[in-house]
Scaffold this motif. Structure first.
Motif, PDB file in Angstrom:
ATOM      1  N   VAL A  76       6.290 -35.462   3.189  1.00 51.56           N
ATOM      2  CA  VAL A  76       5.760 -33.694   2.375  1.00 51.56           C
ATOM      3  C   VAL A  76       6.917 -32.508   3.207  1.00 51.56           C
ATOM      4  CG1 VAL A  76       4.167 -32.663   3.180  1.00 51.56           C
ATOM      5  CG2 VAL A  76       3.596 -34.345   2.500  1.00 51.56           C
ATOM      6  N   ASP A  77       7.853 -33.478   4.089  1.00 46.02           N
ATOM      7  CA  ASP A  77       8.575 -32.655   5.533  1.00 46.02           C
ATOM      8  C   ASP A  77      10.279 -32.477   4.766  1.00 46.02           C
ATOM      9  OD1 ASP A  77       9.812 -31.410   7.263  1.00 46.02           O
ATOM     10  OD2 ASP A  77      10.739 -33.626   7.854  1.00 46.02           O
ATOM     11  N   HIS A  78      10.593 -33.723   4.471  1.00 49.69           N
ATOM     12  CA  HIS A  78      11.482 -33.324   3.069  1.00 49.69           C
ATOM     13  C   HIS A  78      10.712 -32.649   1.530  1.00 49.69           C
ATOM     14  CE1 HIS A  78      15.154 -35.231   1.154  1.00 49.69           C
ATOM     15  NE2 HIS A  78      14.404 -35.272  -0.550  1.00 49.69           N
ATOM     16  N   ALA A  79       9.889 -32.724   1.654  1.00 49.05           N
ATOM     17  CA  ALA A  79       9.368 -31.547  -0.130  1.00 49.05           C
ATOM     18  C   ALA A  79       9.684 -30.418   0.469  1.00 49.05           C
ATOM     19  CB  ALA A  79       8.461 -32.097  -0.469  1.00 49.05           C
ATOM     20  N   ILE A  80       9.497 -30.317   1.725  1.00 51.23           N
ATOM     21  CA  ILE A  80       9.375 -28.685   1.993  1.00 51.23           C
ATOM     22  C   ILE A  80      10.763 -28.323   2.630  1.00 51.23           C
ATOM     23  CG2 ILE A  80       8.100 -27.643   4.683  1.00 51.23           C
ATOM     24  CD1 ILE A  80       5.828 -28.777   3.697  1.00 51.23           C
ATOM     25  N   GLY A  81      11.323 -29.062   3.136  1.00 52.52           N
ATOM     26  CA  GLY A  81      13.005 -28.628   3.393  1.00 52.52           C
ATOM     27  C   GLY A  81      12.998 -27.813   2.048  1.00 52.52           C
ATOM     28  N   GLU A  82      13.142 -29.096   1.669  1.00 55.92           N
ATOM     29  CA  GLU A  82      14.377 -29.294  -0.058  1.00 55.92           C
ATOM     30  C   GLU A  82      13.271 -27.583  -0.624  1.00 55.92           C
ATOM     31  OE1 GLU A  82      13.694 -31.998  -2.675  1.00 55.92           O
ATOM     32  OE2 GLU A  82      15.764 -33.209  -1.617  1.00 55.92           O
ATOM     33  N   LEU A 102      12.245 -24.956   0.491  1.00 57.35           N
ATOM     34  CA  LEU A 102      12.686 -24.111   1.348  1.00 57.35           C
ATOM     35  C   LEU A 102      14.058 -23.492   1.695  1.00 57.35           C
ATOM     36  CD1 LEU A 102      12.806 -21.780   3.944  1.00 57.35           C
ATOM     37  CD2 LEU A 102      12.232 -24.071   5.149  1.00 57.35           C
ATOM     38  N   ALA A 103      15.057 -24.446   0.890  1.00 55.10           N
ATOM     39  CA  ALA A 103      16.409 -24.697   0.815  1.00 55.10           C
ATOM     40  C   ALA A 103      16.910 -23.413  -0.274  1.00 55.10           C
ATOM     41  CB  ALA A 103      17.270 -25.770   1.196  1.00 55.10           C
ATOM     42  N   LYS A 104      15.979 -24.241  -1.773  1.00 60.46           N
ATOM     43  CA  LYS A 104      16.162 -23.400  -2.706  1.00 60.46           C
ATOM     44  C   LYS A 104      15.863 -22.002  -3.085  1.00 60.46           C
ATOM     45  CE  LYS A 104      15.270 -27.602  -5.786  1.00 60.46           C
ATOM     46  NZ  LYS A 104      14.710 -27.926  -6.490  1.00 60.46           N
ATOM     47  N   LEU A 105      14.616 -21.733  -1.763  1.00 61.20           N
ATOM     48  CA  LEU A 105      14.216 -20.116  -1.605  1.00 61.20           C
ATOM     49  C   LEU A 105      15.596 -19.348  -0.758  1.00 61.20           C
ATOM     50  CD1 LEU A 105      11.074 -20.129  -0.975  1.00 61.20           C
ATOM     51  CD2 LEU A 105      11.946 -19.631  -3.012  1.00 61.20           C
ATOM     52  N   GLN A 106      15.973 -20.345   0.022  1.00 60.87           N
ATOM     53  CA  GLN A 106      16.749 -19.544   1.138  1.00 60.87           C
ATOM     54  C   GLN A 106      18.236 -19.145  -0.104  1.00 60.87           C
ATOM     55  OE1 GLN A 106      16.648 -22.282   4.457  1.00 60.87           O
ATOM     56  NE2 GLN A 106      15.368 -20.748   5.233  1.00 60.87           N
ATOM     57  N   ALA A 107      17.997 -19.654  -0.720  1.00 63.44           N
ATOM     58  CA  ALA A 107      19.688 -20.002  -1.398  1.00 63.44           C
ATOM     59  C   ALA A 107      19.633 -18.492  -2.462  1.00 63.44           C
ATOM     60  CB  ALA A 107      20.097 -21.607  -1.946  1.00 63.44           C
ATOM     61  N   PHE A 108      18.472 -18.564  -2.961  1.00 65.07           N
ATOM     62  CA  PHE A 108      18.123 -17.652  -3.926  1.00 65.07           C
ATOM     63  C   PHE A 108      17.861 -15.868  -3.360  1.00 65.07           C
ATOM     64  CE2 PHE A 108      14.916 -14.712  -5.917  1.00 65.07           C
ATOM     65  CZ  PHE A 108      15.694 -14.990  -7.488  1.00 65.07           C
ATOM     66  N   ASP A 109      17.623 -16.334  -1.738  1.00 67.50           N
ATOM     67  CA  ASP A 109      17.768 -14.847  -0.982  1.00 67.50           C
ATOM     68  C   ASP A 109      19.164 -14.612  -0.568  1.00 67.50           C
ATOM     69  OD1 ASP A 109      14.490 -14.551  -1.439  1.00 67.50           O
ATOM     70  OD2 ASP A 109      14.349 -15.295   1.001  1.00 67.50           O
ATOM     71  N   LYS A 110      19.500 -15.580  -0.067  1.00 69.50           N
ATOM     72  CA  LYS A 110      20.986 -15.263  -0.095  1.00 69.50           C
ATOM     73  C   LYS A 110      22.291 -14.603  -1.783  1.00 69.50           C
ATOM     74  CE  LYS A 110      21.565 -18.162   3.732  1.00 69.50           C
ATOM     75  NZ  LYS A 110      22.684 -19.190   4.349  1.00 69.50           N
ATOM     76  N   GLN A 111      21.536 -15.252  -2.474  1.00 73.22           N
ATOM     77  CA  GLN A 111      22.106 -14.903  -3.866  1.00 73.22           C
ATOM     78  C   GLN A 111      21.851 -13.466  -3.781  1.00 73.22           C
ATOM     79  OE1 GLN A 111      21.094 -17.230  -6.906  1.00 73.22           O
ATOM     80  NE2 GLN A 111      22.206 -18.811  -5.747  1.00 73.22           N
TER      81      GLN A 111
END
Length: 61
Positions: free
Chosen positions: A42-48, A50-59
């Motif tokens: 679950v930690d791995h899935a949440i980390g992935e 979160l990383a996608k959302l953070q990358a989208f926010d940076k874009q």
């Protein structure tokens, strides 16, 4: 024949963190001895996610 155990839940969408935590606890209780493996997955899935959302926010910036 394989035994299938299901739980039907009603969740309050206005309290997402509390509801997610409650579901996680139900799953952990149903799988004694596998709690660490489940939480790590679950930690791995949440980390992935979160990383996608953070990358989208940076874009967007």
């Amino acid at each position: 024949m394989a035994k299938v155990t299901k739980v039907e839940l009603q969740i309050d969408l206005s309290a997402p963190v509390e509801e997610i935590a409650a579901v996680v606890n139900i799953m952990l209780d149903a799988h004694p001895g596998r709690q660490i493996d489940i939480l790590e997955a679950v930690d791995h899935a949440i980390g992935e996610a979160l990383a996608k959302l953070q990358a989208f926010d940076k874009q967007e910036e």
